[in-house]
Design an enzyme around this catalytic site. Structure first.
Site, mmCIF file in Angstrom:
data_model
loop_
_atom_site.group_PDB
_atom_site.id
_atom_site.type_symbol
_atom_site.label_atom_id
_atom_site.label_comp_id
_atom_site.label_asym_id
_atom_site.label_seq_id
_atom_site.Cartn_x
_atom_site.Cartn_y
_atom_site.Cartn_z
ATOM 1 C CD GLN A 205 -25.334 6.636 -6.689
ATOM 2 O OE1 GLN A 205 -26.310 7.666 -7.086
ATOM 3 N NE2 GLN A 205 -26.295 6.093 -6.179
ATOM 4 C CG ASP A 246 -30.034 -1.255 -9.747
ATOM 5 O OD1 ASP A 246 -28.941 -1.788 -8.846
ATOM 6 O OD2 ASP A 246 -29.100 -0.637 -10.618
ATOM 7 C CG ASN A 257 -27.743 0.498 -14.243
ATOM 8 O OD1 ASN A 257 -27.806 0.911 -13.201
ATOM 9 N ND2 ASN A 257 -27.239 1.586 -14.963
ATOM 10 C CE LYS A 258 -29.029 4.845 -8.955
ATOM 11 N NZ LYS A 258 -30.098 4.847 -7.694
HETATM 12 O O1 MRU Z 1 -28.894 3.406 -5.574
HETATM 13 P P1 MRU Z 1 -27.859 2.367 -5.837
HETATM 14 O O2 MRU Z 1 -26.563 2.506 -6.148
HETATM 15 O O3 MRU Z 1 -28.254 1.131 -4.991
HETATM 16 O O4 MRU Z 1 -28.504 2.216 -7.282
HETATM 17 C C1 MRU Z 1 -27.301 0.805 -8.073
HETATM 18 C C2 MRU Z 1 -26.353 0.897 -9.097
HETATM 19 O O5 MRU Z 1 -25.201 0.770 -8.189
HETATM 20 C C3 MRU Z 1 -26.451 1.336 -10.534
HETATM 21 O O6 MRU Z 1 -26.838 1.163 -10.792
HETATM 22 C C4 MRU Z 1 -25.870 0.977 -10.732
HETATM 23 O O7 MRU Z 1 -25.255 0.711 -12.168
HETATM 24 C C5 MRU Z 1 -26.015 -1.374 -10.824
HETATM 25 S S1 MRU Z 1 -25.778 -2.185 -9.251
HETATM 26 C C6 MRU Z 1 -24.671 -3.049 -9.813
#
Ligand code: MRU
Length: 367
Positions: A205, A246, A257-258
């Site tokens: 991403q 998240d 978070n990711k």
């Molecule tokens: O799996 P995703 O792309 O939906 O993941 C969420 C995210 O984009 C990240 O974790 C991000 O840093 C936080 S969401 C604003």
């Protein structure tokens, strides 16, 4: 934000709703940065599938999609029986809730819609209230991101090098983004700075979405391999880290978070680099008591074993990279403890992670 495609610039939101066709309009994020396309989901099941399949992704964006999906689902109900309508509403809610587990924004967004619907006395009234509440969630999401930009821009000084992970930009929200909001506000204030985007394997991403956003916005940046951040920190080439989240636990300040965020927070602490997390209020979970209890999405192993890209004919294609007989583990998120976080940038200011609970009423906690 403004998107320029084939020389034409227009303003787009990540998520919108078309009342006449009762459709949710989404930017097809799996095609970016190679193709810009908007798709319409025609019913709540298609909307839930768009979340699961990551046509739309990012906490705030799936929050708004779930809110619109709930409104879409309840608006499709035909009849006047409140009992049947309430069964139908529960089914729509559950389908959208189950679409992805880690981000809390869809649940908070849909709970807000249900609360508003409860004010209506007839099916028709509740249907109208559902759509108005979904629109309000989307509106608030944008307003929150704007406010995060105002607070967060103060952290960015001329010449800084800022690291971000994954995409907490406008594509992850209705507009503007959270981790990117301070960058956009600092740019608007005339500050000069440089951004490093973690590639963010396995779905990349950072390399695809954040880099595309920054390029659209003409913010100088480099994509780096996820493993390069420690080296750059050690050489004094990163001054600040800003990521999204998240789910932030309001009681403990822990941040989901990711995957890879926790590693960056440990590295930032090792090198005394400030580490900030930017969130709208819909990302706060006031219920869970331990980060360990946050549901961590396990995604398909093919994301780790290979990669998606565009072939020379312009078609989206998957390429297997890993050893053909090896399996993989693919946890999508990790949890960073409060002690590694310098501050949480919210629409109401910057808080110490452990102070969220103290300020809970101001931050939207409801019993
Ligand atoms: O799996 P995703 O792309 O939906 O993941 C969420 C995210 O984009 C990240 O974790 C991000 O840093 C936080 S969401 C604003």
């Amino acid at each position: 934000m403004n998107v320029t495609v084939h020389g034409r610039t227009e303003h787009n939101r990540t998520v919108a709703f078309d009342v006449s066709s009762n459709s949710v309009l989404l930017i097809e994020q799996r095609l970016l940065p190679h193709e810009f396309k908007i798709v319409a989901t025609k019913n709540f099941r298609e909307t839930a599938r768009a979340i699961t399949d990551m046509i739309v992704r990012g906490a705030g964006a799936i929050g708004a999609t779930a809110a619109y999906g709930l409104a879409q689902g309840v608006r499709a109900f035909r009849g006047t029986s409140l009992a049947q309508f309430s069964d139908h509403t529960r089914q729509v809610y559950q389908t959208l809730k189950d679409a992805r587990p880690t981000a809390v924004d869809p649940v908070n967004a849909m709970n807000g819609v249900l609360l508003e619907m409860a004010r209506g006395e007839t099916v028709a009234e509740q249907q109208a209230l559902a759509l108005a509440a979904a629109e309000e969630f989307a509106h608030d999401d944008v307003a929150h991101c704007e406010a995060i930009g105002r607070h967060g821009a103060k952290l960015i000084r001329n010449g800084m090098r800022v690291l971000t992970h994954c995409n907490a930009g406008w594509l992850a929200f209705v507009d503007i983004g959270t981790a990117t909001a301070p960058l956009y506000a600092a740019q608007a204030a005339g500050k000069k700075f440089h951004v490093f985007c973690d590639e963010t394997r396995p779905r990349s991403q950072g390399a695809t979405l954040t880099a595309w956003e920054l390029a659209q916005q003409k913010i100088p940046h480099h994509i780096i391999a996820d493993n390069a951040a420690g080296h750059l920190m050690q050489r004094g080439e990163i001054d600040l880290v800003i990521v999204g989240s998240d789910r932030v636990l309001g009681r403990t300040g822990e941040v989901a978070n990711k995957i890879g965020t926790y590693t960056k927070a440990v590295l930032a602490r090792r090198h005394r680099i400030p580490f900030y997390v930017a969130i709208p209020l819909s990302t706060i979970d006031w219920n869970l008591k331990r980060g360990f209890d946050i549901p961590i999405e396990e995604r398909h192993e093919h994301e780790v074993l290979g990669a998606w890209g565009i072939n020379p004919r312009g078609q989206r294609e998957y390429i297997r990279v890993a050893n053909p007989t090896s399996p993989a583990r693919n946890p999508g998120f990790d949890v960073t403890p409060a002690e590694l976080i310098t501050g949480i940038i919210t629409p109401l200011g910057i808080f110490q992670p452990r102070d969220l609970w103290k300020h809970r009423v101001k931050l939207g906690y409801k019993r």
